[in-house]
Design an enzyme around this catalytic site. Structure first.
Site, short mmCIF file in Angstrom:
data_model
loop_
_atom_site.label_atom_id
_atom_site.label_comp_id
_atom_site.label_asym_id
_atom_site.label_seq_id
_atom_site.Cartn_x
_atom_site.Cartn_y
_atom_site.Cartn_z
N HIS A 40 49.76 40.39 76.74
CA HIS A 40 48.44 40.58 76.14
C HIS A 40 47.45 40.91 77.24
CE1 HIS A 40 49.15 39.69 71.95
NE2 HIS A 40 49.90 38.64 72.29
N ASP A 41 46.21 41.20 76.83
CA ASP A 41 45.16 41.61 77.76
C ASP A 41 45.13 40.75 79.02
OD1 ASP A 41 42.21 41.33 78.80
OD2 ASP A 41 42.17 43.17 77.60
N ILE A 42 45.20 39.44 78.85
CA ILE A 42 45.10 38.53 80.00
C ILE A 42 46.25 38.73 80.98
CG2 ILE A 42 46.35 36.59 78.92
CD1 ILE A 42 44.20 34.75 80.18
N ASN A 43 47.43 39.09 80.48
CA ASN A 43 48.59 39.34 81.34
C ASN A 43 48.43 40.63 82.12
OD1 ASN A 43 50.08 38.25 78.43
ND2 ASN A 43 50.19 37.00 80.27
N ASP A 70 42.77 45.79 77.26
CA ASP A 70 43.11 46.42 75.98
C ASP A 70 42.29 47.67 75.71
OD1 ASP A 70 45.04 44.60 75.34
OD2 ASP A 70 43.88 43.52 73.83
#
Length: 300
Positions: A40-43, A70
């Site tokens: 996800h975005d944080i990764n 993203d």
């Protein structure tokens, strides 16, 4: 590999149409150790190096919602790649495959951070630098009515106006760039901002160039005078507010839709009928759970 499983990989489609622009937008890209991994975005933000720069002093790094990787590093960079490929096609007549990695997109978006490393902007630990909440003149401050003001008075002329707007004398304060004095200066500014409402501070700073603005909520943003004058936000037929398409083109500005957003599956039947599917075929796709509708039962 999903499109390949459907028999719709780029090699297949480019054989059919060599002018095709085929964009592949993924988190980690089409190759490399994490290519087939979920994320996800944080990764993506963490792997790009950017996440290590985000956050206040003595706190964990934090991701600003899911906007950076993203939407900015992913969607916007991919769209720019498509536009670039379309422009190149006007010269070569050929299409190409776009490998848009959100990790690389957000890393490239942060080029300023990389290129300015030797300028002293980011030489201190996270949360102690000019733009990462370290500086007292680049910060948000709470007002007496539990709202906030945003301060971005970096340049000396703006900083002077900012200090005067607070009712202070810059000659009686430490040097603006005295890092060791920043924590105390921040406390001093915070105590002053806490004495007036957001509206009272706006009445002061709206009339001077000090780079000080109100932190507007989603409820307030459309009614702010500047945004109203530019029609920056629009209402749909359900009275829901959203941003107007940007940027604004002089000859061909985007014409926004004022209809509510569609529900998932709302137009499935309509579009399939338009493409020549029969109602029986659509019913079969629905019963096989290939498609879905916005209603529990389709109108077939």
């Amino acid at each position: 590999g999903v499109m390949e499983k459907l028999g719709l990989g780029p090699e297949v489609l480019l054989r059919e149409n060599p002018r095709l622009i085929y964009a592949r937008l993924t988190g980690f890209g089409q190759s490399g150790k994490y290519a087939k991994s979920a994320g996800h975005d944080i990764n993506y933000l963490s792997l790009s190096g950017v996440l290590s720069k985000l956050g206040r002093k003595d706190e964990n790094p934090y991701a600003p919602l899911n906007l950076l990787a993203d939407f900015a590093g992913g969607g916007v960079m991919c769209a720019m790649g498509i536009v670039t490929a379309l422009y190149e096609r006007t010269k070569s007549g050929k299409g190409q495959i776009i490998d848009a990695s959100m990790v690389e997109g957000v890393a490239y978006l942060s080029s300023f951070l990389w290129k300015s490393q030797n300028l002293g902007l980011w030489s201190r630990p996270r949360g102690e630098n000019l733009l990462d909440s370290g500086a007292p003149f680049y910060e948000t401050y709470k007002t007496s009515d539990e709202k906030y003001m945003a301060v971005g008075a970096i340049e000396p002329q703006f900083y002077k106006q900012f200090v005067e707007g607070l009712g202070l004398d810059s000659d009686e304060l430490p040097n603006q760039l005295s890092f060791s004095d920043w924590p105390e200066m921040k406390k001093k500014f915070a105590s002053i901002f806490a004495q007036k409402t957001q509206a009272e501070w706006c009445s002061i700073f709206d009339n001077i160039d000090a780079c000080v603005t109100p932190v507007l909520s989603f409820d307030d943003v459309a009614s702010h005078q500047h945004n109203k004058q530019r029609s920056s936000f629009i209402k749909n037929d359900q009275e829901e507010i959203s941003p107007r398409p940007a940027p604004v083109l002089s000859r061909t500005p985007a014409v926004p839709s004022f209809r509510r957003d569609p529900y998932i599956g709302e137009h499935t039947e309509e579009i399939l009928l338009e493409y020549g599917f029969t109602k029986e075929e659509i019913a079969k796709l629905y019963s096989d759970k290939v498609i879905e509708f916005s209603k529990p039962k389709a109108n077939l």
